[in-house]
Design a protein around this motif. Structure first.
Motif, PDB file in Angstrom:
ATOM      1  N   GLY A  94       4.772 -14.834 -13.060  1.00 32.75           N
ATOM      2  CA  GLY A  94       4.199 -15.545 -11.934  1.00 32.75           C
ATOM      3  C   GLY A  94       4.109 -17.020 -12.253  1.00 32.75           C
ATOM      4  O   GLY A  94       4.008 -17.418 -13.415  1.00 32.75           O
ATOM      5  N   ALA A  95       4.148 -17.815 -11.176  1.00 25.57           N
ATOM      6  CA  ALA A  95       4.192 -19.259 -11.360  1.00 25.57           C
ATOM      7  C   ALA A  95       2.854 -19.840 -11.754  1.00 25.57           C
ATOM      8  O   ALA A  95       2.791 -20.936 -12.280  1.00 25.57           O
ATOM      9  N   GLY A  96       1.781 -19.123 -11.470  1.00 18.58           N
ATOM     10  CA  GLY A  96       0.480 -19.643 -11.843  1.00 18.58           C
ATOM     11  C   GLY A  96      -0.086 -20.632 -10.868  1.00 18.58           C
ATOM     12  O   GLY A  96      -1.111 -21.227 -11.116  1.00 18.58           O
ATOM     13  N   SER A  97       0.586 -20.831  -9.766  1.00 17.98           N
ATOM     14  CA  SER A  97       0.060 -21.739  -8.755  1.00 17.98           C
ATOM     15  C   SER A  97      -0.722 -20.930  -7.730  1.00 17.98           C
ATOM     16  O   SER A  97      -0.992 -19.756  -7.908  1.00 17.98           O
ATOM     17  N   THR A  98      -1.085 -21.571  -6.623  1.00 13.75           N
ATOM     18  CA  THR A  98      -1.768 -20.831  -5.572  1.00 13.75           C
ATOM     19  C   THR A  98      -0.833 -19.829  -4.911  1.00 13.75           C
ATOM     20  O   THR A  98      -1.280 -18.915  -4.232  1.00 13.75           O
ATOM     21  N   LEU A  99       0.475 -20.013  -5.100  1.00  9.96           N
ATOM     22  CA  LEU A  99       1.408 -19.037  -4.569  1.00  9.96           C
ATOM     23  C   LEU A  99       1.402 -17.809  -5.463  1.00  9.96           C
ATOM     24  O   LEU A  99       1.363 -17.929  -6.681  1.00  9.96           O
ATOM     25  N   GLY A 100       1.487 -16.649  -4.851  1.00 13.07           N
ATOM     26  CA  GLY A 100       1.412 -15.413  -5.621  1.00 13.07           C
ATOM     27  C   GLY A 100       2.751 -14.831  -5.990  1.00 13.07           C
ATOM     28  O   GLY A 100       2.824 -13.768  -6.576  1.00 13.07           O
ATOM     29  N   ARG A 101       3.827 -15.569  -5.678  1.00 15.44           N
ATOM     30  CA  ARG A 101       5.167 -15.029  -5.906  1.00 15.44           C
ATOM     31  C   ARG A 101       5.326 -14.554  -7.345  1.00 15.44           C
ATOM     32  O   ARG A 101       5.066 -15.282  -8.293  1.00 15.44           O
TER      33      ARG A 101
ATOM     34  N   TYR B  33       1.652  -9.371   0.787  1.00 14.56           N
ATOM     35  CA  TYR B  33       3.022  -9.721   0.414  1.00 14.56           C
ATOM     36  C   TYR B  33       3.985  -8.662   0.957  1.00 14.56           C
ATOM     37  O   TYR B  33       3.666  -7.478   0.982  1.00 14.56           O
ATOM     38  N   LEU B  45      10.312 -11.326  -3.445  1.00 14.28           N
ATOM     39  CA  LEU B  45       9.347 -11.674  -2.406  1.00 14.28           C
ATOM     40  C   LEU B  45      10.035 -12.203  -1.159  1.00 14.28           C
ATOM     41  O   LEU B  45      10.895 -13.083  -1.228  1.00 14.28           O
ATOM     42  N   GLN B  48       4.602 -14.218   1.988  1.00 11.26           N
ATOM     43  CA  GLN B  48       3.234 -14.073   1.524  1.00 11.26           C
ATOM     44  C   GLN B  48       2.289 -14.631   2.582  1.00 11.26           C
ATOM     45  O   GLN B  48       2.481 -15.753   3.064  1.00 11.26           O
ATOM     46  N   GLY B 100      -3.529 -16.886  -6.205  1.00 11.44           N
ATOM     47  CA  GLY B 100      -2.105 -16.868  -6.506  1.00 11.44           C
ATOM     48  C   GLY B 100      -1.729 -15.808  -7.510  1.00 11.44           C
ATOM     49  O   GLY B 100      -2.168 -14.663  -7.442  1.00 11.44           O
ATOM     50  N   SER B 101      -0.941 -16.196  -8.502  1.00 11.12           N
ATOM     51  CA  SER B 101      -0.400 -15.236  -9.453  1.00 11.12           C
ATOM     52  C   SER B 101      -1.464 -14.643 -10.369  1.00 11.12           C
ATOM     53  O   SER B 101      -1.199 -13.668 -11.058  1.00 11.12           O
TER      54      SER B 101
END
Lengths: 114, 116
Positions: A94-101, B33, B45, B48, B100-101
């Protein structure tokens, strides 16, 4: 860009034997790392995750993984495999940002011989 | 605690038809997601949501795919028209917060789509 490589498509082990599934990642900063397991017809279940701190992470079902920054690896291990561990295993970053991708590897199929 | 629910579990359609998938996340989960898992590959993905807003749809083929999460609870993913390469398992996942992640994602059983 983030990416994950799982070099082994299929691994076969005997029940009771030890197991190591390999995972290498590509990411510029400190990654968030995950291992998921997927049984046939089931969704993915989280085994363990690493964000920071102790590089040896304990998970469910007796699994552990070790984060090695110098090798960009996050290998999954289990000292003694059970027949019920047969499934597909996915490593993700995971990127560790607010994005959960999450970026997933292609998976390693584990077969367990009795 | 009930998990992520998805329906239908299986769908077979012909190319150029339309199809819709439904997902009900774990109660109280803010983030939802949709992933696409093509045979032999890891999930990728598509989109989201945080509550009812889209935060990442960079990998969604917007000419044919659409998704919505009305009222910030359940969600629908639609494909119109479908192509052969859309054959895949469509996984829905949810997470509790907005970090996020760092959030654990809980996955549903998926919808297996076959386009003929």
């Amino acid at each position: 860009a983030q990416s994950v490589t799982q070099p082994d498509i299929h691994i076969t082990v005997s029940e009771g034997a030890s197991l190591e599934l390999r995972c290498n990642y590509s990411y510029g900063a400190t990654p968030y790392l995950f291992w998921y397991v997927q049984s046939p017809g089931q969704g993915l279940q989280l085994l363990l995750k690493y964000f920071s701190g102790d590089t040896l992470v304990q998970g469910i079902k007796g699994f552990e993984a070790e984060f090695k920054r110098s090798q960009s690896s996050f290998n999954l291990r289990k000292p003694s495999v059970h027949w019920s561990d047969a499934a597909e295993y996915f490593c993700a970053v995971g990127a560790g940002s607010t994005l959960g991708r999450l970026y997933f590897g292609r998976g390693t199929q584990l077969t367990v011989w009795p | 605690e009930a998990g992520v629910a998805q329906s239908p579990r299986y769908k077979i359609i012909e190319k150029r038809q339309s199809v819709a998938f439904w997902c009900n996340p774990i109660s109280g989960h803010a983030t939802l997601y949709w992933y696409q898992q093509i045979l032999g590959q890891g999930p990728k993905l598509l989109i989201q949501f945080q509550n009812n807003g889209v935060v990442d749809d960079s990998q969604l083929p917007k000419d044919r795919f659409s998704a919505e999460r009305l009222k910030g609870v359940d969600s629908t993913l639609k494909i119109q028209p479908a192509k052969l390469e859309d054959s895949a398992v469509y996984l829905c996942a949810s997470s509790l917060g907005l970090a996020g992640s760092r959030e654990t994602q809980y996955f549903g059983p998926g919808t297996r789509l076959l386009v003929l």
